[in-house]
Design an enzyme around this catalytic site. Structure first.
Site, PDB file in Angstrom:
ATOM      1  N   HIS A 104      16.212 -19.031  27.209  1.00  0.00           N
ATOM      2  CA  HIS A 104      16.688 -19.665  25.973  1.00  0.00           C
ATOM      3  C   HIS A 104      18.211 -19.531  25.856  1.00  0.00           C
ATOM      4  O   HIS A 104      18.903 -20.488  25.477  1.00  0.00           O
ATOM      5  CB  HIS A 104      16.035 -19.024  24.751  1.00  0.00           C
ATOM      6  N   HIS A 129      12.294 -14.433  29.633  1.00  0.00           N
ATOM      7  CA  HIS A 129      11.960 -15.543  28.727  1.00  0.00           C
ATOM      8  C   HIS A 129      13.119 -15.834  27.774  1.00  0.00           C
ATOM      9  O   HIS A 129      13.540 -16.990  27.623  1.00  0.00           O
ATOM     10  CB  HIS A 129      10.698 -15.180  27.939  1.00  0.00           C
ATOM     11  N   GLU A 130      13.643 -14.784  27.160  1.00  0.00           N
ATOM     12  CA  GLU A 130      14.704 -14.987  26.171  1.00  0.00           C
ATOM     13  C   GLU A 130      16.034 -15.343  26.832  1.00  0.00           C
ATOM     14  O   GLU A 130      16.836 -16.088  26.249  1.00  0.00           O
ATOM     15  CB  GLU A 130      14.841 -13.745  25.284  1.00  0.00           C
TER      16      GLU A 130
END
Length: 235
Positions: free
Chosen positions: A118, A114-115
């Site tokens: 980003h 998920h990160e």
């Protein structure tokens, strides 16, 4: 990859008490006193980076884009508020992993993925994280969509059964919750931002080329990414 640090604590830094206004405090006394949590977090992080096809694809894609990720420089295991598992700090280009809230390898794999999404967005696009909520919404939609956060298996563990179009509903819901957690804005403003960019960002599957609904899907996506890279290298 680094951005100007925010001047006020309005961007979710209260959820990550070891950083404060975008400044990493990796060597804090608190971190050292919680060695066992930190050691386990570091070990699970290494396993995720070495074995998760999601993470491996993203790492290769970022390297190809000129943003090589280094474990010691770009990841930080820290104590966090109980409501979050991780975060991407655009001010320092660091991924924060919440060592007190991540206890299983499967959870670590999802948070890292998920990160990293980003971080990939930060690398490839001019994302105005602190001033443009639509930019934030787009990256949160992509992260929820592509990280495995909204697989059917994970939705079942949240007791969400048989929801029609569950994946889109989950992506929208998780993106909205993520925005509200780190921005001092109304729910209406957050919903408007998500709605405005949802279709285009939901259908942006880079660098996977598809929505990886499972680890097997991610493996196929990683293989295709490697083959695509070899193809262009031979042109």
């Amino acid at each position: 990859m680094e951005e100007k640090k925010p001047e006020q604590d309005e961007f979710g830094y209260h959820l990550f008490p070891e950083r404060g206004n975008g400044e990493s405090k990796k060597n804090s006394i608190l971190s050292k006193s919680l060695f066992s949590f930190n050691h386990k977090c570091q070990l699970m992080l290494k396993i995720a980076l070495d074995t998760s096809p999601y993470a491996k694809l993203l790492l290769d894609a970022m390297k190809q884009s000129g943003c090589t990720v280094y474990k010691d420089r770009h990841f930080s295991c820290e104590e966090c508020d109980g409501s979050v598992s991780g975060g991407f700090d655009a001010a320092t280009s660091e991924i924060v992993l919440c060592q007190n809230n991540i206890h299983q390898q499967s959870h670590m794999n999802r948070v890292v993925t998920h990160e990293l999404i980003h971080a990939f967005d930060h690398c490839r696009a001019h994302v105005d994280w602190f001033n443009n909520v639509r930019h934030l919404a787009c990256s949160e939609i992509r992260a929820a969509n592509l990280s495995g956060d909204c697989t059917l298996a994970n939705e079942l563990t949240r007791f969400k059964f048989g929801v029609k179009g569950h994946h889109q509903v989950c992506v929208r819901d998780r993106a909205l919750r993520s925005i509200l957690a780190v921005r001092n804005i109304s729910r209406e403003t957050a919903e408007k931002a998500v709605d405005e960019v949802f279709d285009s960002c939901f259908n942006d599957h880079e660098p996977f080329g598809r929505i990886p609904h499972s680890k097997a899907d991610a493996k196929f996506a990683y293989r295709d990414f490697q083959n695509r890279d070899r193809y262009y290298a031979n042109l």
